[in-house]
Motif scaffolding. Structure first.
Motif, PDB file in Angstrom:
ATOM      1  N   SER A 413      20.296  32.336 -82.690  1.00 18.35           N
ATOM      2  CA  SER A 413      21.184  33.354 -82.117  1.00 18.35           C
ATOM      3  C   SER A 413      21.689  34.332 -83.177  1.00 18.35           C
ATOM      4  CB  SER A 413      22.372  32.683 -81.436  1.00 18.35           C
ATOM      5  OG  SER A 413      23.192  32.034 -82.401  1.00 18.35           O
ATOM      6  N   GLN A 414      21.586  33.910 -84.460  1.00 18.44           N
ATOM      7  CA  GLN A 414      21.978  34.760 -85.594  1.00 18.44           C
ATOM      8  C   GLN A 414      23.443  35.185 -85.530  1.00 18.44           C
ATOM      9  OE1 GLN A 414      19.141  37.979 -85.780  1.00 18.44           O
ATOM     10  NE2 GLN A 414      17.457  36.637 -86.377  1.00 18.44           N
ATOM     11  N   GLN A 415      24.257  34.346 -84.917  1.00 12.85           N
ATOM     12  CA  GLN A 415      25.692  34.568 -84.880  1.00 12.85           C
ATOM     13  C   GLN A 415      26.356  33.571 -85.831  1.00 12.85           C
ATOM     14  OE1 GLN A 415      27.360  36.971 -82.741  1.00 12.85           O
ATOM     15  NE2 GLN A 415      25.247  37.698 -82.683  1.00 12.85           N
ATOM     16  N   THR A 416      27.260  34.075 -86.663  1.00 16.46           N
ATOM     17  CA  THR A 416      27.877  33.227 -87.678  1.00 16.46           C
ATOM     18  C   THR A 416      28.575  32.019 -87.074  1.00 16.46           C
ATOM     19  OG1 THR A 416      28.240  35.172 -89.085  1.00 16.46           O
ATOM     20  CG2 THR A 416      29.503  33.184 -89.602  1.00 16.46           C
ATOM     21  N   ILE A 417      29.292  32.232 -85.969  1.00 20.77           N
ATOM     22  CA  ILE A 417      30.032  31.136 -85.357  1.00 20.77           C
ATOM     23  C   ILE A 417      29.100  30.049 -84.856  1.00 20.77           C
ATOM     24  CG2 ILE A 417      30.059  32.342 -83.126  1.00 20.77           C
ATOM     25  CD1 ILE A 417      32.725  29.910 -84.537  1.00 20.77           C
ATOM     26  N   TYR A 418      27.928  30.424 -84.361  1.00 16.52           N
ATOM     27  CA  TYR A 418      26.968  29.430 -83.873  1.00 16.52           C
ATOM     28  C   TYR A 418      26.341  28.657 -85.027  1.00 16.52           C
ATOM     29  CZ  TYR A 418      27.344  31.636 -79.292  1.00 16.52           C
ATOM     30  OH  TYR A 418      27.808  32.126 -78.110  1.00 16.52           O
ATOM     31  N   ILE A 419      26.115  29.339 -86.131  1.00 21.69           N
ATOM     32  CA  ILE A 419      25.590  28.641 -87.309  1.00 21.69           C
ATOM     33  C   ILE A 419      26.607  27.633 -87.825  1.00 21.69           C
ATOM     34  CG2 ILE A 419      24.812  28.948 -89.685  1.00 21.69           C
ATOM     35  CD1 ILE A 419      23.678  31.658 -88.849  1.00 21.69           C
ATOM     36  N   VAL A 420      27.886  28.013 -87.809  1.00 23.74           N
ATOM     37  CA  VAL A 420      28.956  27.087 -88.204  1.00 23.74           C
ATOM     38  C   VAL A 420      28.986  25.880 -87.260  1.00 23.74           C
ATOM     39  CG1 VAL A 420      31.460  26.802 -88.419  1.00 23.74           C
ATOM     40  CG2 VAL A 420      30.354  28.866 -89.299  1.00 23.74           C
ATOM     41  N   LEU A 421      28.830  26.126 -85.964  1.00 24.39           N
ATOM     42  CA  LEU A 421      28.797  25.032 -84.994  1.00 24.39           C
ATOM     43  C   LEU A 421      27.601  24.118 -85.237  1.00 24.39           C
ATOM     44  CD1 LEU A 421      29.788  26.853 -81.665  1.00 24.39           C
ATOM     45  CD2 LEU A 421      31.144  25.180 -82.933  1.00 24.39           C
ATOM     46  N   ALA A 422      26.470  24.696 -85.636  1.00 27.35           N
ATOM     47  CA  ALA A 422      25.288  23.886 -85.923  1.00 27.35           C
ATOM     48  C   ALA A 422      25.543  22.956 -87.112  1.00 27.35           C
ATOM     49  CB  ALA A 422      24.087  24.789 -86.198  1.00 27.35           C
ATOM     50  N   VAL A 423      26.181  23.490 -88.153  1.00 24.44           N
ATOM     51  CA  VAL A 423      26.519  22.666 -89.323  1.00 24.44           C
ATOM     52  C   VAL A 423      27.491  21.547 -88.928  1.00 24.44           C
ATOM     53  CG1 VAL A 423      27.621  22.681 -91.592  1.00 24.44           C
ATOM     54  CG2 VAL A 423      26.095  24.551 -90.935  1.00 24.44           C
ATOM     55  N   PHE A 424      28.477  21.892 -88.104  1.00 25.78           N
ATOM     56  CA  PHE A 424      29.445  20.894 -87.642  1.00 25.78           C
ATOM     57  C   PHE A 424      28.750  19.798 -86.836  1.00 25.78           C
ATOM     58  CE2 PHE A 424      32.314  19.434 -84.240  1.00 25.78           C
ATOM     59  CZ  PHE A 424      33.329  18.881 -85.007  1.00 25.78           C
TER      60      PHE A 424
END
Length: 500
Positions: A413-424
């Motif tokens: 999705s290339q959205q920062t918040i989604y990448i953070v959620l993926a790491v979490f």
């Protein structure tokens, strides 16, 4: 006048309803405590229904019937096919357990299971708010009765009461939210609601207020935090066969109504429900994994595991759209569908082993009851180990690929918040690995408990089904492409129909 297509769209439901009534009548004359005739008729009916659903799904056609109140599309047909198979496997695993605990004094287990499956079908096929709600109530009312099937067991009765009270509250939330959507848009048809909201001619605050209640009702059905309170108590208190019945096939229906309502009906409000799903997903992953570590009861641990697993499903659902667009939809929703199907497959294997072990004279609900299982039954220990690795997301089993698909959807999705959620999500999976691997350690490295029987008896049909079940968990992890493609293509038909 109802056209021919309307009847074609519900042929499987008609067969299931008719045979459920016939089997209920036939069972009145069955005297065998094992209900062999009822059991065989039920499995034959479910096999025919599953084959018919698979035929419809392979055809790939989308058929609307009864004034657009129901829809027969590839996604729905595949989900109904898998739900039927899950119900069949549940009955195969649970029959011996039910006989040993005098739960087959009548044929309620089979007939109520078929009516619950009919409710699942209606939920999945519903293209109208009232139809979806009717299917939900049919399924949940049957589930309440099944949880209380052991009428002389105080724990099961208590679990049924908790399930009924909280389930009624959640149904009220969902119904209130749907009524507000009807009041705002003037329609009960899912597609018409989509068009009405997309026109942006309504008060946005009223729509969001109704959306909050809808999401709350859906979160309860999925067992997401903070609407998860019922799940551990019901999983632990219900007879294990019923725990499997309410914990497997209904998850497919819960996913389907999320797609029908949030995506097909309320996609123009995605920017609002995405934020709600994000909060639910974070809470589910955090609470589910941390609370599961402290559990010694296996069924209760699996309940918190379910909560954390649904967190991944919610992450995939919120990744399907970005700022109200259809970006990433097929990848994300396909990953969510794949995740739910493989989770149900793994759950069947885990609870199947618990059920078959319980037939030796004890419930086998504690993790310590699995001590030294490899010495008593390498087959059971192997299937349980594969299932635990799958739930933990360890390669090469299917759970790894399911989690990878969700993470790919978030990152793409290339959205920062989604990448953070993926790491979490990855961090929470690492924490969750502890309690899954603890079960493997107990089975392979702990000595069997004193007094534990050395031999484990299992009926031939259950042993065969369990072997196939465990093999699929492994093989679908090694070769996931076919099922993933099936899910993506099924979801593509839904995405293409948006707003039509």
């Amino acid at each position: 006048m109802i056209d021919k297509l309307s009847w074609i769209s519900v042929y499987p439901e008609i067969i299931l309803l008719t045979m459920a009534c016939v089997i209920a009548l036939v069972d009145l004359g069955v005297k065998s405590p094992q209900r062999t005739l009822t059991y065989v008729l039920t499995l034959l009916t479910l096999a025919v229904v599953a084959a018919l659903q698979a035929k419809y799904a392979v055809a790939g056609k989308t058929i609307y019937g009864f004034g657009n109140m129901v829809v027969s599309d590839p996604m729905g047909n595949w989900l109904k096919c898998f739900a039927t198979v899950a119900m069949m496997v549940t009955l195969v695993y649970g029959r011996g357990y039910a006989v040993a605990r005098d739960m087959l004094r009548g044929g309620e287990l089979f007939t109520l299971g078929m009516f619950a499956l009919l409710g699942i079908f209606v939920m999945i096929s519903g293209n109208n708010f009232l139809v979806i709600y009717m299917g939900l109530e049919l399924m949940t009312l049957c589930s309440y009765a099944l949880v209380a099937l052991r009428r002389d067991n105080a724990t099961a009765t208590e679990a049924a009461m908790k399930y009924f009270v909280l389930g009624a509250l959640a149904s009220g939330f969902l119904l209130y939210g749907l009524s507000m959507m009807y009041g705002a848009t003037g329609s009960l048809d899912v597609n018409e609601v989509y068009k009405a909201i997309a026109s942006r001619q309504f008060n946005h605050h009223v729509l969001v207020f109704g959306l909050v209640f809808i999401v709350a009702g859906l979160a309860f059905k999925l067992g997401a935090v903070p609407f998860h309170m019922w799940l551990p108590d019901v999983y632990q208190g219900a007879p294990t066969a019923i725990t499997l019945l309410i914990g497997a096939a209904p998850q497919l229906a819960a996913f389907a109504i999320c797609i029908r309502l949030l995506v097909q009906g309320l996609l123009p409000l995605a920017i609002d429900w995405q934020q709600m799903l994000a909060v639910l997903a974070i809470g589910s992953l955090l609470v589910g994994n941390l609370a599961a570590i402290a559990q010694t009861n296996l069924k209760r641990m699996l309940a918190f595991s379910t909560i954390s697993q649904m967190g991944f499903v919610l992450l995939a659902l919120l990744a399907g759209v970005v700022d109200g667009n259809k970006l990433n939809a097929e990848l994300a929703y396909g990953a969510a569908m794949f995740y739910v199907i493989t989770y149900v497959l793994t759950t069947l294997a885990v609870f199947g082993i618990i059920l078959l072990l319980a037939r030796t004279g004890h419930e086998s609900e504690e993790i310590s009851d699995l001590a030294g299982l490899n010495q008593r039954s390498p087959l059971f220990a192997g299937v349980m180990a594969i299932s635990m690795f799958s739930l933990a997301g360890v390669p090469p089993v299917v759970g790894f690929y399911a989690k990878l698909g969700v993470l790919q959807a978030l990152v793409s999705s290339q959205q920062t918040i989604y990448i953070v959620l993926a790491v979490f999500a990855v961090m929470m999976s690492l924490i969750g690995s502890f309690y899954y691997l603890r079960v493997v350690k107990v089975m392979y490295f702990d000595a069997p408990n004193v007094g534990m029987p050395t031999a484990i008896f299992a009926p031939g049909d259950a042993r065969v089904v369990l072997t196939i079940n465990g093999a699929l968990v492994l093989l679908l992890g090694i070769m996931p492409g076919g099922l993933m493609t099936l899910c993506t293509q099924a979801i593509a038909s839904v995405v293409k129909s948006l707003g039509s």
